[in-house]
Design a protein around this motif. Structure first.
Motif, short mmCIF file in Angstrom:
data_model
loop_
_atom_site.label_atom_id
_atom_site.label_comp_id
_atom_site.label_asym_id
_atom_site.label_seq_id
_atom_site.Cartn_x
_atom_site.Cartn_y
_atom_site.Cartn_z
N MET A 1 0.84 -1.17 0.00
CA MET A 1 0.00 0.00 0.00
C MET A 1 0.89 1.23 0.00
N ARG A 2 0.51 2.20 -0.80
CA ARG A 2 1.28 3.44 -0.88
C ARG A 2 1.08 4.28 0.37
N ARG A 3 2.14 4.91 0.77
CA ARG A 3 2.06 5.84 1.90
C ARG A 3 1.16 7.01 1.50
N GLY A 4 0.23 7.38 2.35
CA GLY A 4 -0.64 8.49 2.05
C GLY A 4 -1.99 8.07 1.51
N THR A 5 -2.18 6.79 1.20
CA THR A 5 -3.48 6.36 0.71
C THR A 5 -4.52 6.41 1.82
N ASP A 6 -4.08 6.37 3.07
CA ASP A 6 -5.03 6.44 4.17
C ASP A 6 -5.10 7.85 4.76
N LEU A 7 -4.63 8.84 4.00
CA LEU A 7 -4.64 10.22 4.47
C LEU A 7 -6.04 10.71 4.85
N PRO A 8 -7.08 10.47 4.03
CA PRO A 8 -8.41 10.95 4.44
C PRO A 8 -8.89 10.35 5.77
N SER A 9 -8.63 9.09 6.01
CA SER A 9 -9.08 8.49 7.27
C SER A 9 -8.26 9.03 8.45
N ARG A 10 -6.96 9.24 8.26
CA ARG A 10 -6.14 9.83 9.33
C ARG A 10 -6.59 11.25 9.61
N LEU A 11 -6.89 12.00 8.55
CA LEU A 11 -7.34 13.38 8.71
C LEU A 11 -8.68 13.42 9.45
N LEU A 12 -9.58 12.51 9.13
CA LEU A 12 -10.87 12.43 9.80
C LEU A 12 -10.69 12.08 11.28
N ARG A 13 -9.83 11.09 11.57
CA ARG A 13 -9.59 10.71 12.97
C ARG A 13 -8.99 11.87 13.75
N ARG A 14 -8.05 12.57 13.15
CA ARG A 14 -7.42 13.70 13.83
C ARG A 14 -8.41 14.82 14.08
N THR A 15 -9.24 15.11 13.08
CA THR A 15 -10.26 16.14 13.24
C THR A 15 -11.23 15.79 14.35
N LEU A 16 -11.65 14.54 14.41
CA LEU A 16 -12.56 14.10 15.47
C LEU A 16 -11.91 14.20 16.85
N ARG A 17 -10.62 13.86 16.95
CA ARG A 17 -9.93 13.97 18.24
C ARG A 17 -9.81 15.42 18.68
N ILE A 18 -9.56 16.32 17.73
CA ILE A 18 -9.47 17.75 18.05
C ILE A 18 -10.84 18.26 18.50
N MET A 19 -11.89 17.87 17.80
CA MET A 19 -13.23 18.30 18.18
C MET A 19 -13.62 17.73 19.55
N ARG A 20 -13.26 16.49 19.81
CA ARG A 20 -13.55 15.86 21.10
C ARG A 20 -12.83 16.62 22.22
N PHE A 21 -11.57 17.01 21.98
CA PHE A 21 -10.84 17.78 22.99
C PHE A 21 -11.50 19.14 23.19
#
Length: 136
Positions: A1-21
């Motif tokens: 798997m290419r590095r960066g193919t999971d960028l949207p899911s990582r971005l979504l997880r990070r956004t949710l963690r920031i919103m939760r905080f």
């Protein structure tokens, strides 16, 4: 798997963690303001000031600065000093009736802050040293 193919899911997880905080901190901020308002409008004093050493899991300068900023924004708390060699923060609290509970409250704040700040890795865990739980 290419590095960066999971960028949207990582971005979504990070956004949710920031919103939760942000939601968690907003609730803590409102609760702390009510404690201060109650102290002002009621007769007598419920103050129990103390200076408490809080061990930190934050390791980078950015993480430590963010922690100091959020502690400083909370009514009734004031960061006084940082011990860099063994990361710890000295905090003056106006309502420290129970030091253990006070430390736990700030440790929870730090845990949630670090979850929001640190990047997610591919399997959904937070990056950083595994088992880094050196609270004293």
């Amino acid at each position: 798997m290419r590095r960066g193919t999971d960028l949207p899911s990582r971005l979504l997880r990070r956004t949710l963690r920031i919103m939760r905080f942000a939601g968690y901190f907003a609730v803590q901020l409102v609760q702390a303001n009510f404690v201060v308002v109650r102290e002002i409008v009621t007769p007598g004093s419920g103050l129990c000031p103390a200076i408490v050493r809080i061990p930190l899991r934050a390791r980078t300068d950015d993480e430590i600065v963010w922690m100091v900023l959020f502690v400083g924004l909370t009514p009734g708390t004031l960061p006084l000093a940082i011990d860099r060699p063994a990361p710890a923060m000295f905090v003056h609290g106006m309502h420290v009736h129970d030091e253990t509970a006070f430390r736990l409250r700030l440790a929870t704040l730090e845990d949630r802050l670090l979850s929001a700040l640190r990047p997610a890795i591919a399997d959904g865990r937070q990056s950083g040293p595994a088992g880094d739980n050196d609270r004293g």
